[in-house]
Design a protein around this motif. Structure first.
Motif, PDB file in Angstrom:
ATOM      1  N   GLY A  80       0.839  -1.183   0.000  1.00 49.83           N
ATOM      2  CA  GLY A  80       0.000   0.000   0.000  1.00 49.83           C
ATOM      3  C   GLY A  80       0.877   1.236   0.000  1.00 49.83           C
ATOM      4  N   TYR A  81       0.255   2.382   0.037  1.00 51.01           N
ATOM      5  CA  TYR A  81       0.999   3.635   0.081  1.00 51.01           C
ATOM      6  C   TYR A  81       0.350   4.518   1.159  1.00 51.01           C
ATOM      7  CZ  TYR A  81      -2.849   4.725  -3.098  1.00 51.01           C
ATOM      8  OH  TYR A  81      -4.097   4.849  -3.663  1.00 51.01           O
ATOM      9  N   PRO A  82       1.101   5.453   1.726  1.00 53.33           N
ATOM     10  CA  PRO A  82       0.595   6.219   2.872  1.00 53.33           C
ATOM     11  C   PRO A  82      -0.759   6.881   2.661  1.00 53.33           C
ATOM     12  CG  PRO A  82       2.931   6.632   2.594  1.00 53.33           C
ATOM     13  CD  PRO A  82       2.487   5.824   1.398  1.00 53.33           C
ATOM     14  N   ASP A  83      -1.041   7.399   1.478  1.00 54.45           N
ATOM     15  CA  ASP A  83      -2.304   8.093   1.235  1.00 54.45           C
ATOM     16  C   ASP A  83      -3.424   7.181   0.759  1.00 54.45           C
ATOM     17  OD1 ASP A  83      -1.216  10.524   2.026  1.00 54.45           O
ATOM     18  OD2 ASP A  83      -0.527  11.004   0.000  1.00 54.45           O
ATOM     19  N   MET A  84      -3.178   5.867   0.729  1.00 50.73           N
ATOM     20  CA  MET A  84      -4.220   4.917   0.321  1.00 50.73           C
ATOM     21  C   MET A  84      -5.343   4.945   1.360  1.00 50.73           C
ATOM     22  SD  MET A  84      -3.876   0.772  -0.158  1.00 50.73           S
ATOM     23  CE  MET A  84      -3.367   0.723  -1.872  1.00 50.73           C
ATOM     24  N   SER A  85      -6.577   4.905   0.889  1.00 49.12           N
ATOM     25  CA  SER A  85      -7.702   4.916   1.820  1.00 49.12           C
ATOM     26  C   SER A  85      -7.790   3.583   2.558  1.00 49.12           C
ATOM     27  CB  SER A  85      -9.014   5.191   1.085  1.00 49.12           C
ATOM     28  OG  SER A  85      -9.429   4.049   0.356  1.00 49.12           O
ATOM     29  N   VAL A  86      -8.302   3.629   3.770  1.00 47.66           N
ATOM     30  CA  VAL A  86      -8.514   2.424   4.561  1.00 47.66           C
ATOM     31  C   VAL A  86      -9.435   1.473   3.806  1.00 47.66           C
ATOM     32  CG1 VAL A  86      -9.613   1.558   6.674  1.00 47.66           C
ATOM     33  CG2 VAL A  86      -8.031   3.498   6.784  1.00 47.66           C
ATOM     34  N   ASP A  87     -10.445   2.017   3.165  1.00 46.46           N
ATOM     35  CA  ASP A  87     -11.390   1.199   2.417  1.00 46.46           C
ATOM     36  C   ASP A  87     -10.682   0.450   1.285  1.00 46.46           C
ATOM     37  OD1 ASP A  87     -14.166   0.405   1.847  1.00 46.46           O
ATOM     38  OD2 ASP A  87     -13.925   1.617   0.033  1.00 46.46           O
ATOM     39  N   GLU A  88      -9.850   1.147   0.523  1.00 45.69           N
ATOM     40  CA  GLU A  88      -9.126   0.524  -0.588  1.00 45.69           C
ATOM     41  C   GLU A  88      -8.150  -0.537  -0.072  1.00 45.69           C
ATOM     42  OE1 GLU A  88      -6.163   1.817  -4.288  1.00 45.69           O
ATOM     43  OE2 GLU A  88      -6.940   3.366  -2.948  1.00 45.69           O
ATOM     44  N   ALA A  89      -7.437  -0.223   1.004  1.00 45.30           N
ATOM     45  CA  ALA A  89      -6.486  -1.173   1.580  1.00 45.30           C
ATOM     46  C   ALA A  89      -7.204  -2.414   2.106  1.00 45.30           C
ATOM     47  CB  ALA A  89      -5.701  -0.507   2.704  1.00 45.30           C
ATOM     48  N   SER A  90      -8.341  -2.215   2.732  1.00 43.91           N
ATOM     49  CA  SER A  90      -9.117  -3.347   3.266  1.00 43.91           C
ATOM     50  C   SER A  90      -9.570  -4.273   2.148  1.00 43.91           C
ATOM     51  CB  SER A  90     -10.333  -2.838   4.039  1.00 43.91           C
ATOM     52  OG  SER A  90      -9.932  -2.062   5.144  1.00 43.91           O
ATOM     53  N   ARG A  91     -10.043  -3.691   1.059  1.00 42.41           N
ATOM     54  CA  ARG A  91     -10.463  -4.510  -0.088  1.00 42.41           C
ATOM     55  C   ARG A  91      -9.269  -5.258  -0.682  1.00 42.41           C
ATOM     56  NH1 ARG A  91     -13.626  -0.075  -1.235  1.00 42.41           N
ATOM     57  NH2 ARG A  91     -12.154   0.656  -2.791  1.00 42.41           N
ATOM     58  N   LEU A  92      -8.138  -4.585  -0.792  1.00 43.92           N
ATOM     59  CA  LEU A  92      -6.927  -5.198  -1.332  1.00 43.92           C
ATOM     60  C   LEU A  92      -6.503  -6.384  -0.459  1.00 43.92           C
ATOM     61  CD1 LEU A  92      -4.729  -4.782  -3.533  1.00 43.92           C
ATOM     62  CD2 LEU A  92      -3.506  -3.375  -1.871  1.00 43.92           C
ATOM     63  N   MET A  93      -6.536  -6.199   0.845  1.00 41.84           N
ATOM     64  CA  MET A  93      -6.153  -7.266   1.766  1.00 41.84           C
ATOM     65  C   MET A  93      -7.143  -8.426   1.692  1.00 41.84           C
ATOM     66  SD  MET A  93      -4.910  -4.757   4.819  1.00 41.84           S
ATOM     67  CE  MET A  93      -4.023  -5.840   5.918  1.00 41.84           C
ATOM     68  N   GLN A  94      -8.406  -8.104   1.565  1.00 43.08           N
ATOM     69  CA  GLN A  94      -9.427  -9.136   1.448  1.00 43.08           C
ATOM     70  C   GLN A  94      -9.261  -9.903   0.138  1.00 43.08           C
ATOM     71  OE1 GLN A  94     -13.442  -7.746   1.880  1.00 43.08           O
ATOM     72  NE2 GLN A  94     -14.331  -9.710   1.401  1.00 43.08           N
TER      73      GLN A  94
END
Length: 141
Positions: A80-94
């Motif tokens: 991920g990157y520092p400005d990535m949204s929590v929502d986007e990161a959560s979907r990516l991890m899922q």
């Protein structure tokens, strides 16, 4: 919008590809972590989990100093990157069934965020909770 920068652990302990199993295990124990980014020349090149140390390292029945991070590290990383949204990161991890995301900028480690960090935050969005739920489910062998 919440970003990873708000939730990540900014000091991420790292090791090098040449570090042996003993060094990896000792670093994990001393820092009470189960995940290490592997860095060469200040750039992320892989990661090692405590499971990698046991399954891919110790189970080889060789001396711990004969196996290095380079031998057992995962090289295909989702970051991920520092400005990535929590929502986007959560979907990516899922989507990738991962529990931790190395946060990078120009291939340099800026921190690490776990799905738990996102799910337990006071203002965590529903995606983080859903991702944690999905990742935690047993998967058929």
């Amino acid at each position: 919008m919440q970003t990873l920068q708000e939730h990540m652990t900014t000091f991420a302990e790292c090791c090098s590809p040449s570090d042996d199993l003993y060094t990896l295990a000792k670093t994990m124990k001393e820092n009470e972590i189960g995940f290490l980014p592997i860095v060469k020349d200040d750039h992320l090149v892989g990661c090692v989990t405590d499971r990698d140390v046991v399954i891919d390292g110790l189970a080889k029945e060789v001396q711990p100093n004969e196996v290095t991070a380079e031998n057992i590290m995962q090289e295909k990383l989702i970051t991920g990157y520092p400005d990535m949204s929590v929502d986007e990161a959560s979907r990516l991890m899922q989507d990738h069934q991962i529990q931790r995301l190395v946060v990078t900028e120009d291939q340099k480690v800026k921190g690490v965020v776990s799905i738990g960090d996102l799910a337990v935050s006071k203002n965590a969005d529903q995606a983080a909770g859903n991702a944690l739920s999905e990742i935690s489910k047993p998967h058929p062998s």
